[in-house]
Design a protein around this motif. Structure first.
Motif, PDB file in Angstrom:
ATOM      1  N   ASN A 100       0.762  -1.127  -0.128  1.00 50.15           N
ATOM      2  CA  ASN A 100       0.057  -0.047  -0.005  1.00 50.15           C
ATOM      3  C   ASN A 100       0.931   1.321   0.025  1.00 50.15           C
ATOM      4  N   MET A 101       2.409   1.258   0.029  1.00 49.07           N
ATOM      5  CA  MET A 101       3.031   2.385  -0.092  1.00 49.07           C
ATOM      6  C   MET A 101       3.012   2.665  -1.744  1.00 49.07           C
ATOM      7  N   THR A 102       2.109   3.424  -1.911  1.00 47.29           N
ATOM      8  CA  THR A 102       2.165   3.992  -3.473  1.00 47.29           C
ATOM      9  C   THR A 102       2.576   5.352  -3.720  1.00 47.29           C
ATOM     10  N   VAL A 103       3.122   5.748  -2.731  1.00 50.57           N
ATOM     11  CA  VAL A 103       3.698   7.244  -2.818  1.00 50.57           C
ATOM     12  C   VAL A 103       5.255   7.253  -2.314  1.00 50.57           C
ATOM     13  N   HIS A 104       6.251   8.234  -2.600  1.00 55.18           N
ATOM     14  CA  HIS A 104       7.432   8.397  -1.830  1.00 55.18           C
ATOM     15  C   HIS A 104       7.182   8.971  -0.415  1.00 55.18           C
ATOM     16  N   PHE A 105       7.285   8.139   0.837  1.00 54.45           N
ATOM     17  CA  PHE A 105       6.665   8.430   1.947  1.00 54.45           C
ATOM     18  C   PHE A 105       7.800   9.049   2.674  1.00 54.45           C
ATOM     19  N   ASN A 106       7.668  10.191   3.156  1.00 53.65           N
ATOM     20  CA  ASN A 106       8.538  10.719   4.015  1.00 53.65           C
ATOM     21  C   ASN A 106       7.874  11.210   5.506  1.00 53.65           C
ATOM     22  N   GLN A 107       8.369  10.154   6.537  1.00 51.73           N
ATOM     23  CA  GLN A 107       7.757  10.303   7.774  1.00 51.73           C
ATOM     24  C   GLN A 107       8.393  11.353   8.763  1.00 51.73           C
ATOM     25  N   ALA A 108       8.122  12.496   8.758  1.00 51.62           N
ATOM     26  CA  ALA A 108       9.215  13.211   9.779  1.00 51.62           C
ATOM     27  C   ALA A 108       8.610  13.129  11.222  1.00 51.62           C
ATOM     28  N   LEU A 109       9.601  13.316  12.090  1.00 49.80           N
ATOM     29  CA  LEU A 109       9.406  12.968  13.637  1.00 49.80           C
ATOM     30  C   LEU A 109       9.210  14.252  14.274  1.00 49.80           C
ATOM     31  N   SER A 110       8.671  14.168  15.154  1.00 51.15           N
ATOM     32  CA  SER A 110       8.354  15.349  16.367  1.00 51.15           C
ATOM     33  C   SER A 110       9.668  15.781  17.047  1.00 51.15           C
ATOM     34  N   ALA A 111      10.036  16.830  17.206  1.00 50.02           N
ATOM     35  CA  ALA A 111      11.257  17.349  17.826  1.00 50.02           C
ATOM     36  C   ALA A 111      10.745  18.506  18.541  1.00 50.02           C
ATOM     37  N   GLY A 112       9.618  18.825  18.942  1.00 48.40           N
ATOM     38  CA  GLY A 112       9.280  19.979  19.612  1.00 48.40           C
ATOM     39  C   GLY A 112       9.805  19.935  20.955  1.00 48.40           C
ATOM     40  N   GLY A 113      10.461  18.995  21.751  1.00 48.70           N
ATOM     41  CA  GLY A 113      10.831  18.496  22.961  1.00 48.70           C
ATOM     42  C   GLY A 113      12.121  19.465  23.028  1.00 48.70           C
ATOM     43  N   VAL A 114      12.859  19.524  21.906  1.00 48.50           N
ATOM     44  CA  VAL A 114      14.159  20.641  22.076  1.00 48.50           C
ATOM     45  C   VAL A 114      13.868  22.136  22.628  1.00 48.50           C
ATOM     46  N   ARG A 115      12.730  22.356  22.477  1.00 53.33           N
ATOM     47  CA  ARG A 115      12.420  23.716  23.053  1.00 53.33           C
ATOM     48  C   ARG A 115      12.517  23.840  24.726  1.00 53.33           C
ATOM     49  N   GLY A 116      13.336  24.984  24.999  1.00 51.12           N
ATOM     50  CA  GLY A 116      13.452  25.054  26.325  1.00 51.12           C
ATOM     51  C   GLY A 116      14.375  23.853  27.143  1.00 51.12           C
ATOM     52  N   ALA A 117      14.684  23.171  26.495  1.00 52.66           N
ATOM     53  CA  ALA A 117      15.356  21.655  27.043  1.00 52.66           C
ATOM     54  C   ALA A 117      16.856  22.047  27.297  1.00 52.66           C
ATOM     55  N   SER A 118      17.440  21.325  28.394  1.00 51.59           N
ATOM     56  CA  SER A 118      18.651  21.261  28.750  1.00 51.59           C
ATOM     57  C   SER A 118      19.319  20.504  27.782  1.00 51.59           C
ATOM     58  N   GLU A 119      21.004  20.721  27.669  1.00 53.64           N
ATOM     59  CA  GLU A 119      21.606  19.794  27.026  1.00 53.64           C
ATOM     60  C   GLU A 119      21.426  18.235  26.973  1.00 53.64           C
ATOM     61  N   ALA A 120      21.247  17.757  28.422  1.00 48.62           N
ATOM     62  CA  ALA A 120      20.978  16.503  28.606  1.00 48.62           C
ATOM     63  C   ALA A 120      19.576  16.049  27.811  1.00 48.62           C
ATOM     64  N   GLU A 121      18.656  16.713  27.978  1.00 48.60           N
ATOM     65  CA  GLU A 121      17.346  16.539  27.370  1.00 48.60           C
ATOM     66  C   GLU A 121      17.250  16.582  26.037  1.00 48.60           C
ATOM     67  N   VAL A 122      18.067  17.367  25.559  1.00 49.70           N
ATOM     68  CA  VAL A 122      18.152  17.609  23.763  1.00 49.70           C
ATOM     69  C   VAL A 122      18.935  16.288  23.516  1.00 49.70           C
ATOM     70  N   ASP A 123      20.069  15.839  24.175  1.00 47.07           N
ATOM     71  CA  ASP A 123      20.716  14.642  23.554  1.00 47.07           C
ATOM     72  C   ASP A 123      19.727  13.429  23.849  1.00 47.07           C
ATOM     73  N   GLU A 124      19.178  13.305  24.814  1.00 47.85           N
ATOM     74  CA  GLU A 124      18.115  12.201  24.803  1.00 47.85           C
ATOM     75  C   GLU A 124      17.144  12.127  23.904  1.00 47.85           C
ATOM     76  N   LEU A 125      16.473  13.284  23.435  1.00 46.91           N
ATOM     77  CA  LEU A 125      15.502  13.354  22.182  1.00 46.91           C
ATOM     78  C   LEU A 125      16.170  12.965  21.005  1.00 46.91           C
ATOM     79  N   ILE A 126      17.447  13.576  20.778  1.00 49.52           N
ATOM     80  CA  ILE A 126      18.118  13.068  19.614  1.00 49.52           C
ATOM     81  C   ILE A 126      18.441  11.541  19.400  1.00 49.52           C
ATOM     82  N   ALA A 127      18.908  11.215  20.407  1.00 48.47           N
ATOM     83  CA  ALA A 127      19.332   9.640  20.678  1.00 48.47           C
ATOM     84  C   ALA A 127      18.065   8.805  20.278  1.00 48.47           C
ATOM     85  N   GLY A 128      16.646   9.293  20.416  1.00 51.44           N
ATOM     86  CA  GLY A 128      15.534   8.640  20.351  1.00 51.44           C
ATOM     87  C   GLY A 128      15.099   8.788  18.902  1.00 51.44           C
TER      88      GLY A 128
END
Length: 428
Positions: A100-128
């Motif tokens: 059923n994948m009859t398009v070029h399908f680009n699934q973007a991921l949510s990264a809103g959690g980087v807003r107001g985040a500490s460096e450790a929190e940013v690193d954790e989000l990026i690892a995910g």
């Protein structure tokens, strides 16, 4: 407790535990009636509104399948689906496995959690998000012609400009009517929308880029657009060069001094141009509340193109309907399919920002392909590119502009495989 003047709305508000004393979240808005009770108007507000509506088994997947079929029927061969998670990536993989994948399908991921985040929190989000990319990016199945890309993250930098929400981050404060509806008197207020915008995400932008993520921001107000551009400029100055295709989407308001920065920094302007019309939201929710000189530049498509930006046609589907041919038309004449019952009003919205048919078609084809890092394989008809083709029922260059929205797709082809054929007028 809210009055029972509007039972369905009041019941939902009660179930969600929202009262006259509920404090809106940062950047959010709760509307109130004359007694101070919540009236059912919410902007950029998240709440658990009671028990979930019953869903059919496998509803999310079946809806995704139906959406892809609709896209093919309208001639769409590539989709960016922003704001997802590992669950969405798994659904996309299943699409491919099931044929059923009859398009070029680009699934973007949510990264809103980087807003107001500490460096450790940013690193954790990026690892995910890196983990999801490592597992699913580039996945394809012999059962489907399309493949899955995961190379983009989405960050909300503001909300919406219409009254009473007014969460779009604007440089000038929203105006207030101190007169009457019949005889308005507009004065400058104190509210500028979301504070801060993505000023609080600079570290996240830099680290996401260092991990080779394309960043896609929701920026409607001119302040959100400027902050996004400043973040992207800092990325370009600080991080090693690579083939970036960072994108700002919506762009309802852009400061004139920022037009040229899109081309200079290399930021794609993604615009949902079916909105470039006089409708109820624009007329009733923006006129007056926003300074006339800013309204006079809404959705500045022509200005961005003339200043060197790559414009890519977006849809904001499923928030609004998928109507690509109407969007192509409206980008040109800046006048929607007039339907006062549906809130689409006569007249043009900033007619000077209309673009040509060729420019509109390029935004919907090669512009999108460029945004998705796919312009080397699709987006135009060239030797060596995929046979991503459609057949339509009329010559767009031989009809009045207002007829473009009536276009009917007879066939859609992805990589040479027919993925849609009009049962009433088959081409092959």
């Amino acid at each position: 407790m809210p009055s029972l003047g509007n039972p369905p709305t009041d019941y939902a508000i009660t179930l969600a535990g929202i009262t006259a004393d509920t404090v809106p979240p940062s950047g959010g808005f709760i509307g109130h009636d004359e007694n101070g009770e919540p009236n059912g108007t919410f902007a950029d507000f998240s709440a658990n509104f009671g028990p979930a509506t019953p869903q059919a088994p496998d509803a999310d997947y079946q809806q995704l399948v139906a959406n892809i079929k609709k896209a093919n029927r309208l001639g769409v061969t590539a989709i960016l689906r922003p704001g997802g998670s590992a669950t969405d990536a798994q659904l996309a993989k299943r699409l491919a496995d099931d044929g059923n994948m009859t398009v070029h399908f680009n699934q973007a991921l949510s990264a809103g959690g980087v807003r107001g985040a500490s460096e450790a929190e940013v690193d954790e989000l990026i690892a995910g998000v890196n983990k999801v990319r490592d597992e699913f990016d580039g996945y394809s199945s012999p059962n489907s012609p399309g493949s899955l890309s995961i190379d983009t993250v989405k960050i909300f930098c503001d909300g919406v400009p219409e009254y009473p929400g007014q969460t779009a981050a604007m440089e000038k404060p929203y105006r207030i009517n101190v007169g009457t509806t019949e005889n308005p008197v507009w004065v400058e207020g104190d509210l500028r929308g979301e504070e801060p915008s993505c000023d609080d995400a600079r570290l996240g932008f830099l680290k996401l880029d260092a991990n080779k993520w394309t960043i896609h921001t929701h920026s409607i107000g001119d302040r959100a657009v400027r902050v996004s551009l400043e973040n992207f400029a800092e990325i370009k100055k600080t991080n090693p060069a690579w083939d970036r295709r960072d994108t700002i989407t919506h762009l309802q308001f852009v400061n004139k001094s920022d037009y040229k920065r899109f081309g200079e920094i290399g930021v794609v302007a993604s615009m949902s141009l079916q909105w470039a019309q006089r409708d109820g939201w624009t007329v009733n929710g923006a006129e007056g509340y926003i300074a006339p000189e800013d309204l006079a530049g809404m959705y500045p498509t022509k200005s961005l193109l003339r200043n060197g930006a790559v414009v890519a046609a977006g849809s904001d589907w499923p928030v609004t309907d998928l109507i690509p041919w109407t969007a192509i038309e409206t980008a040109i004449d800046r006048e929607g399919e007039v339907n006062e019952a549906a809130g689409i009003l006569p007249g043009k919205l900033v007619a000077t920002e209309g673009i040509s048919l060729v420019e509109s078609l390029k935004a919907a084809t090669i512009g999108v392909a460029y945004q998705l890092h796919q312009d080397d394989v699709t987006g135009s008809i060239e030797v060596g590119k995929f046979a991503d083709l459609i057949a339509i029922d009329q010559d767009l260059f031989g009809i009045p502009t207002e007829k473009i929205s009536d276009t009917k797709v007879l066939m859609t082809m992805l990589k040479g495989e027919v993925v849609y054929s009009d049962p009433d007028a088959p081409v092959l």
